[in-house]
Design an enzyme around this catalytic site. Sequence first.
Site, mmCIF file in Angstrom:
data_model
loop_
_atom_site.group_PDB
_atom_site.id
_atom_site.type_symbol
_atom_site.label_atom_id
_atom_site.label_comp_id
_atom_site.label_asym_id
_atom_site.label_seq_id
_atom_site.Cartn_x
_atom_site.Cartn_y
_atom_site.Cartn_z
ATOM 1 N N ALA A 138 31.398 1.457 52.667
ATOM 2 C CA ALA A 138 30.329 0.473 52.517
ATOM 3 C C ALA A 138 29.371 0.343 53.695
ATOM 4 O O ALA A 138 28.231 -0.066 53.516
ATOM 5 C CB ALA A 138 30.946 -0.886 52.223
ATOM 6 N N ALA A 139 29.829 0.641 54.904
ATOM 7 C CA ALA A 139 28.999 0.343 56.084
ATOM 8 C C ALA A 139 27.787 1.270 56.156
ATOM 9 O O ALA A 139 27.905 2.446 55.811
ATOM 10 C CB ALA A 139 29.845 0.498 57.343
ATOM 11 N N PRO A 140 26.619 0.768 56.565
ATOM 12 C CA PRO A 140 26.347 -0.581 57.077
ATOM 13 C C PRO A 140 26.028 -1.627 56.004
ATOM 14 O O PRO A 140 25.554 -2.711 56.352
ATOM 15 C CB PRO A 140 25.117 -0.338 57.964
ATOM 16 C CG PRO A 140 24.391 0.778 57.285
ATOM 17 C CD PRO A 140 25.454 1.666 56.689
ATOM 18 N N ASP A 198 35.509 -0.037 54.546
ATOM 19 C CA ASP A 198 35.072 1.085 55.384
ATOM 20 C C ASP A 198 36.189 1.397 56.365
ATOM 21 O O ASP A 198 36.891 0.494 56.827
ATOM 22 C CB ASP A 198 33.773 0.759 56.138
ATOM 23 C CG ASP A 198 33.005 2.019 56.537
ATOM 24 O OD1 ASP A 198 32.038 2.390 55.838
ATOM 25 O OD2 ASP A 198 33.406 2.665 57.538
ATOM 26 N N ASP A 245 30.314 6.072 48.033
ATOM 27 C CA ASP A 245 29.189 6.649 48.800
ATOM 28 C C ASP A 245 29.821 7.414 49.970
ATOM 29 O O ASP A 245 29.789 6.967 51.112
ATOM 30 C CB ASP A 245 28.294 5.497 49.291
ATOM 31 C CG ASP A 245 26.987 5.980 49.890
ATOM 32 O OD1 ASP A 245 26.727 7.188 49.869
ATOM 33 O OD2 ASP A 245 26.226 5.129 50.390
ATOM 34 N N CYS A 303 24.543 11.777 50.368
ATOM 35 C CA CYS A 303 23.170 12.003 50.857
ATOM 36 C C CYS A 303 23.091 13.444 51.346
ATOM 37 O O CYS A 303 22.496 13.725 52.380
ATOM 38 C CB CYS A 303 22.777 10.987 51.927
ATOM 39 S SG CYS A 303 23.923 10.834 53.275
HETATM 40 C C1 LIG Z 1 27.119 7.336 53.719
HETATM 41 S S1 LIG Z 1 27.853 6.123 54.707
HETATM 42 C C2 LIG Z 1 27.807 4.741 53.629
HETATM 43 C C3 LIG Z 1 26.468 4.061 53.540
HETATM 44 C C4 LIG Z 1 26.544 2.729 52.791
HETATM 45 N N1 LIG Z 1 27.138 2.863 51.487
HETATM 46 C C5 LIG Z 1 25.185 2.075 52.646
HETATM 47 O O1 LIG Z 1 24.553 2.182 51.598
HETATM 48 O O2 LIG Z 1 24.746 1.427 53.605
HETATM 49 C C6 LIG Z 1 29.531 6.572 54.627
HETATM 50 C C7 LIG Z 1 30.498 5.560 55.213
HETATM 51 O O3 LIG Z 1 31.820 6.024 54.892
HETATM 52 C C8 LIG Z 1 32.684 5.608 55.905
HETATM 53 N N2 LIG Z 1 33.910 6.413 55.759
HETATM 54 C C9 LIG Z 1 34.160 7.665 56.206
HETATM 55 N N3 LIG Z 1 35.393 8.059 55.830
HETATM 56 C C10 LIG Z 1 35.935 7.027 55.129
HETATM 57 C C11 LIG Z 1 37.184 6.815 54.491
HETATM 58 N N4 LIG Z 1 38.120 7.764 54.493
HETATM 59 N N5 LIG Z 1 37.403 5.636 53.897
HETATM 60 C C12 LIG Z 1 36.451 4.664 53.896
HETATM 61 N N6 LIG Z 1 35.241 4.805 54.493
HETATM 62 C C13 LIG Z 1 34.993 5.975 55.086
HETATM 63 C C14 LIG Z 1 31.895 5.824 57.182
HETATM 64 O O4 LIG Z 1 32.412 5.027 58.227
HETATM 65 C C15 LIG Z 1 30.492 5.399 56.733
HETATM 66 O O5 LIG Z 1 30.258 4.056 57.078
#
Ligand SMILES: C[S@@+](CC[C@H](N)C(=O)[O-])C[C@H]1O[C@@H](n2cnc3c(N)ncnc32)[C@H](O)[C@@H]1O
Length: 437
Positions: free
Chosen positions: A267-269, A288, A332, A385
């Site tokens: 979810a982050a940010p 996240d 995502d 993305c």
């Molecule tokens: C593409 S970004 C998400 C962007 C967000 N959905 C938005 O719209 O603002 C991917 C996120 O996945 C998190 N992430 C990476 N591996 C993960 C895991 N195994 N479980 C949960 N989150 C994960 C990262 O920390 C990052 O914040």
Amino acid sequence: MKPPLKTDSLAFSLHGAAQAVAWVRGGTALPQALAQVFAQYEALPQARGAMQDIGYRTMRQLGRAEALLTLLAKKAPEPAKLHGLLCCALALISNPDQTPAGTPYNAFTVVDQAVTAAQADPDMAHAKGMVNAVLRRFLRERDALLQEAMKDPVALWNYPAWWISATQAAYPHDWQAILQVGNTAPPLTLRVNRRKTNVADYLRTLADQAIAATQIGPDAVRLQQPVPVTQIPGFGDGLVSVQDAAAQMAAALLDVDDGMRVLDACAAPGGKTGHILERARADLVALDSDAKRLPRIAENLQRLQLAANLQVGDAAAADWWDGRLFDRILADVPCTASGIVRRHPDIRWLRRKADTAQLATLSAQILDNLWRMLRPDGKLLFVTCSLWPLESEAQAAAFAMRNQAIRLAATGQLLPTANLEQDHDGLFYALFQKPTA
Ligand SMILES: C[S@@+](CC[C@H](N)C(=O)[O-])C[C@H]1O[C@@H](n2cnc3c(N)ncnc32)[C@H](O)[C@@H]1O
């Protein structure tokens, strides 16, 4: 260390940008490298702006700058900061785009200030003469040197060779346009918060403040000229958020109704989290794995006056899950981010070819794990993305096959070049429904 230079000089900004570029070459992302420089140099807003501008321009032109440096310097300049300084200066003075947008700095001023920056630093003072000689020779022999350097595709396109090949292989017709778009500055697109206002009213607010803008999606408004976030009307009150038009497609595709239990798994940010909650009063878990990034979701939701249950956890595991099924899941997933390279021009220099396969493997684990948390008839939206099929279409097809998932209509791969009217990033969407029993 902060150099003894006038803080409003180009030399000061070049020095800071050079340090940031050196750190990027050492593996740090540009925003983090710049943040570190800003703190160490106690840089004021104007210098920060200039360092950021030079840093981002250099990332978009690093292939050419490094190729020129190889032609101009007898041996690799050391320390890394000196290499960074020469790359920043060369990026600024060698842009084939000679319009004010492409070349806003006077070449002779850049050379003079780069020499001043070197001289002021005990680690680089020894090379002051070399900086002067290299940059002046470039100005004298500009055309011949550029012609020679541009024989190398890395210098011509400003991407690593593997990135150019991957784009060419995936998009035999569009690869040049895709690479080109990735070297342009992105538009500033806003998402209008439909809980607080609507696009028509917000466009009037912008017009009242002489900010030109166009509607480019159901909630999306693109400003003609980017402005600092602090100057965006209503931003602090949550009327709008900054979000690319392609990223704004997630919430509608996920099709959330009031009262649904929703998981935003990476979810982050919190960009998409906020949009989902603006559209429906959902019971949302924002997960996240990076605890440091979770406060960013909290800040965004606070500004929008929305609430979710924030959790740190691995989307590929279940130790954080209470066992209750979700009606909707947004995945995502982490990816190479090759579709948002114009916003993050450092990514191309930080990623390695092997990252694509590694990230695809992790995403497959995340998707399979999340699938069991979805209720029958529920929907899972898979987002990346990325522009690479291994991370997007091939991943989606393999997932559907493994899990007998029903694939519903969604956008598939959006190319950053495909709809210049909307001017969006290169995202991928696949939507799946779980069969009932
Ligand atoms: C593409 S970004 C998400 C962007 C967000 N959905 C938005 O719209 O603002 C991917 C996120 O996945 C998190 N992430 C990476 N591996 C993960 C895991 N195994 N479980 C949960 N989150 C994960 C990262 O920390 C990052 O914040």
